[in-house]
Design a protein around this motif. Structure first.
Motif, PDB file in Angstrom:
ATOM      1  N   ILE A  92      92.557  56.992 -19.392  1.00 20.58           N
ATOM      2  CA  ILE A  92      92.582  57.067 -17.929  1.00 20.58           C
ATOM      3  C   ILE A  92      91.780  55.919 -17.325  1.00 20.58           C
ATOM      4  O   ILE A  92      92.197  55.293 -16.345  1.00 20.58           O
ATOM      5  CB  ILE A  92      92.041  58.427 -17.452  1.00 20.58           C
ATOM      6  CG1 ILE A  92      93.019  59.543 -17.842  1.00 20.58           C
ATOM      7  CG2 ILE A  92      91.777  58.436 -15.959  1.00 20.58           C
ATOM      8  CD1 ILE A  92      92.527  60.933 -17.507  1.00 20.58           C
ATOM      9  N   ALA A  95      93.777  52.763 -17.526  1.00 21.23           N
ATOM     10  CA  ALA A  95      94.835  52.748 -16.509  1.00 21.23           C
ATOM     11  C   ALA A  95      94.254  52.492 -15.123  1.00 21.23           C
ATOM     12  O   ALA A  95      94.834  51.750 -14.319  1.00 21.23           O
ATOM     13  CB  ALA A  95      95.598  54.071 -16.541  1.00 21.23           C
ATOM     14  N   PHE A 128      98.993  56.934 -14.995  1.00 17.53           N
ATOM     15  CA  PHE A 128      97.676  57.408 -14.573  1.00 17.53           C
ATOM     16  C   PHE A 128      97.757  58.861 -14.105  1.00 17.53           C
ATOM     17  O   PHE A 128      96.901  59.695 -14.443  1.00 17.53           O
ATOM     18  CB  PHE A 128      97.156  56.503 -13.453  1.00 17.53           C
ATOM     19  CG  PHE A 128      95.795  56.866 -12.936  1.00 17.53           C
ATOM     20  CD1 PHE A 128      94.649  56.561 -13.650  1.00 17.53           C
ATOM     21  CD2 PHE A 128      95.650  57.524 -11.717  1.00 17.53           C
ATOM     22  CE1 PHE A 128      93.388  56.885 -13.169  1.00 17.53           C
ATOM     23  CE2 PHE A 128      94.398  57.857 -11.230  1.00 17.53           C
ATOM     24  CZ  PHE A 128      93.266  57.533 -11.955  1.00 17.53           C
ATOM     25  N   GLY A 133      94.719  61.477 -14.190  1.00 14.39           N
ATOM     26  CA  GLY A 133      93.700  60.603 -13.620  1.00 14.39           C
ATOM     27  C   GLY A 133      93.151  61.067 -12.293  1.00 14.39           C
ATOM     28  O   GLY A 133      91.955  60.902 -12.010  1.00 14.39           O
TER      29      GLY A 133
END
Length: 645
Positions: A92, A95, A128, A133
């Motif tokens: 995460i 990204a 993401f 995320g």
């Protein structure tokens, strides 16, 4: 899948373990058990690649991720509690970093390939989002709360925390990383009963493979679906939790003892034949044949149980007054700030009392109040007449002189031994023969704990105060400590997260929570496992989280969490039943294979009675295996149906 075969490790003149094989695949939650000093931590280091075996192989796929929590932290953790925890979400974070770079490119007036960058931004943003995320910070707060961190503490610097709390941060970071294989070495050592119960719920549904070392029976029972025991002779794998392990292990040892006894009788018969006809010419060929056969026989070795155990004994203390300690309307704290208030209870001679509650609630503060290290802000604290006490804490293992031998360290700690033989006392704590001449630096964590316990228990006292005495101890030593505390003639104050030890030793609880310490006669199970994973402490999220999370999304996450908890509760018993069926199925299949091997031997057909018995057993065992397979498939289907609903 990580596989290891034939692993052997020696430190001359000792062999830690030999011919150990292990398979870590998705869905396997394996508890690794064995005596102190048999090399559990060394085996883990070989599996993760930080140490090499003397022989054997480990196969690790390149794309596999491994997360490891050692007993003691080597890494320096820098940053706030929340920031360090979020470091675990590596994919995460990568990204998010990529999105930031793309945003800068899109905002630049010199960007020539705007359409390509915009398309790439959409792809990265989608990934993401799929990785979670936008909710990762809330997830980090949830994990930290489960491990005992309040919402307003996550902005503290990790370097300000004690070793135990830094270990919790490291565990939170590891849980957030969601590796394919999670390896934990004594993860409950620095946790309280609340956090242990929360961690059990998280790990019992772990998506990948889990390998952990623990002395906590409840933890093993509630998390593991397999147990691997290692010793100097090899490894033995059992299907099920701790209860199944104990039963299966006793069955295995009984079978080994029976086979060894049978082999011993056959050998004695052969040796008697050799001795009787050694000098008879007509029997010379038969004698020589039997002599050669004896040389080739692989003797069955029965494990020596005494090697797995230490023996804790207490000298008789002087008799104290009936009232050992009395606290009346007392309050205690630091720097004018109260930690505990309205304390009132009486501890009588012979009481075995466990102090439970979250870390930081004041258990150690209460002990210091009782021993006089802290004075009450108001109220009264009194020890009874003729009360003398000894205190055990992990600090004792940290102040040992690493260059000392076991014998020298023990002698320096207890003073004048009088007429007692120090080697005999140390032998009772598992340090036998040449072990008393080993350096402290060469001892395992469990062996140092045993030595510290020996130092505390060597002199007679009538009040024993033990702060997490089972940390780093092996399971047999925990058993014997439990037995010793049960018959100890004095009074015991015990701080531990080991619920099995509490149940079997304590006759009362002092629950330390929310600024109070309340007395509970007896041991109530709900006090040892308060709440569950859906009832984690409340926490506040950051300003960024409040901006990016809308109320409907929060409600959706809350509902999902409740659903996961309901699903876990609904399938827990079924999964335990599935493990038992799998174990019995494997036994039946193994027996069918053994019978088929016997039926393939022409000698079997020389005895009609044996042949009939084997044929009948083959038919019955085959039916049993088929029925167990149907039961296994049925349970698997039921669990899948519940999880899909």
């Amino acid at each position: 899948m990580l596989t290891a075969t034939g692993l052997t490790k020696k430190y001359e003149p000792r062999t830690l373990f030999r011919d150990v094989s292990i398979q870590l695949s998705s869905g396997r939650r394996i508890a690794l058990v064995g005596g102190n000093g048999v090399g559990k931590t060394t085996l883990i280091e070989i599996l993760i690649g930080s140490r090499e075996p003397d022989s054997g192989q480990v196969h690790r796929p390149k794309e596999m991720t491994i997360g490891y929590l050692p007993q003691e932290l080597d890494d320096e953790l820098n940053g706030t509690i929340l920031a360090v925890t979020l470091e675990g979400a590596k994919q995460i974070n990568e990204a998010a970093s990529k999105l930031s770079k793309l945003e800068l490119q899109l905002g630049s007036p010199d960007t020539s390939d705007h359409e390509r960058i915009l398309a790439e931004y959409g792809e990265v943003q989608s990934r993401f989002q799929q990785l979670g995320g936008y909710s990762i910070e809330a997830e980090a707060h949830r994990v930290l709360a489960g491990l005992g961190f309040s919402g307003d503490s996550t902005d503290r610097q990790v370097r300000e925390l004690s070793g135990g709390w830094r270990m919790r941060v490291s565990l939170a970071r590891l849980l957030l990383s969601r590796p394919d294989i999670l390896i934990l070495d004594e993860p409950t050592n620095h946790l309280d009963v609340d956090s242990v119960a929360w961690l059990e719920d998280q790990l019992s549904d772990w998506h990948g493979s889990l390998l952990f070392v623990s002395h906590d029976r409840d933890f093993i029972d509630n998390v593991a679906n397999r147990v691997i025991e290692i010793d100097s002779n090899g490894s033995h794998e059992y299907v099920g939790g701790f209860a199944e392990f104990v039963i299966a292990r006793e069955e295995r040892l009984a079978q080994i003892e029976a086979a060894a006894a049978q082999q011993s009788r056959r050998l004695a018969h052969t040796e008697k034949f050799i001795e009787r006809f050694r000098y008879k010419a007509t029997k010379a060929r038969q004698v020589q044949s039997r002599v050669k056969a004896l040389e080739k026989i692989d003797r069955i070795k029965v494990p020596e149980k005494k090697e797995l155990k230490a023996r804790f004994e207490f000298p008789s203390p002087q008799r104290s007054s009936r009232i050992v300690a009395e606290i009346t309307d007392a309050s205690v704290g630091y720097d004018g700030k109260a930690v505990l208030g309205n304390l009132s209870f009486v501890i009588e001679r012979g009481n075995k009392i466990a102090l439970v509650g979250p870390n930081g609630a004041g258990k150690t503060t209460l002990l210091k109040l009782l021993t006089g290290e802290l004075s009450a802000s108001y109220g009264k604290v009194e020890l009874g007449n003729n009360v003398d006490y000894a205190t055990f804490s992990q600090h004792l293992t940290e102040v040992m002189d690493l260059d000392n031998t076991v014998l020298a360290e023990f002698k320096s700690s207890i003073g004048d031994p009088g007429t007692r033989n120090l080697r005999t006392i140390l032998g009772g704590f598992g340090f036998r023969g040449e072990m008393v001449d080993r350096r402290i630096a060469d001892l395992s964590g469990g062996e140092r704990t045993r030595l510290a316990l020996a130092e505390v228990m060597a002199n007679p006292v009538n009040l024993l105060i033990l702060d997490e005495p089972t940390n780093h101890l092996d399971l047999p030593s925990c058993d014997l400590l439990e037995d010793a505390l049960s018959v100890y003639p004095g009074t015991v104050l015990l701080v531990t997260h080991d619920r099995h030890l509490i149940r079997n030793v304590a006759d009362a609880l002092i629950v330390v929570r929310d600024g109070r310490a309340t007395w509970h006669q007896g041991v109530e199970e709900e006090l040892l496992r308060p709440g569950n994973s859906s009832n984690t402490p409340s926490r506040s999220s950051s300003s960024h989280s409040r901006k990016t999370k809308t109320a409907p999304v929060k409600q959706e996450r809350r509902s999902a969490a409740e659903h996961r908890n309901e699903r876990h509760q609904a399938t827990r018993d079924l999964k335990k039943q599935l493990d038992r069926v799998e174990m019995n199925w494997e036994k039946a299949e193994k027996r069918v294979t053994e019978i088929q091997t016997q039926l393939a031997d022409p000698k079997t057909y020389e005895d009609a009675e044996v042949l009939r018995a084997l044929t009948r057993e083959h038919e019955e065992t085959s039916k049993q295996a088929a029925k167990l397979m149907e039961n296994y498939e049925h349970l698997t289907s039921r669990i899948a149906t519940i999880e899909e609903q």
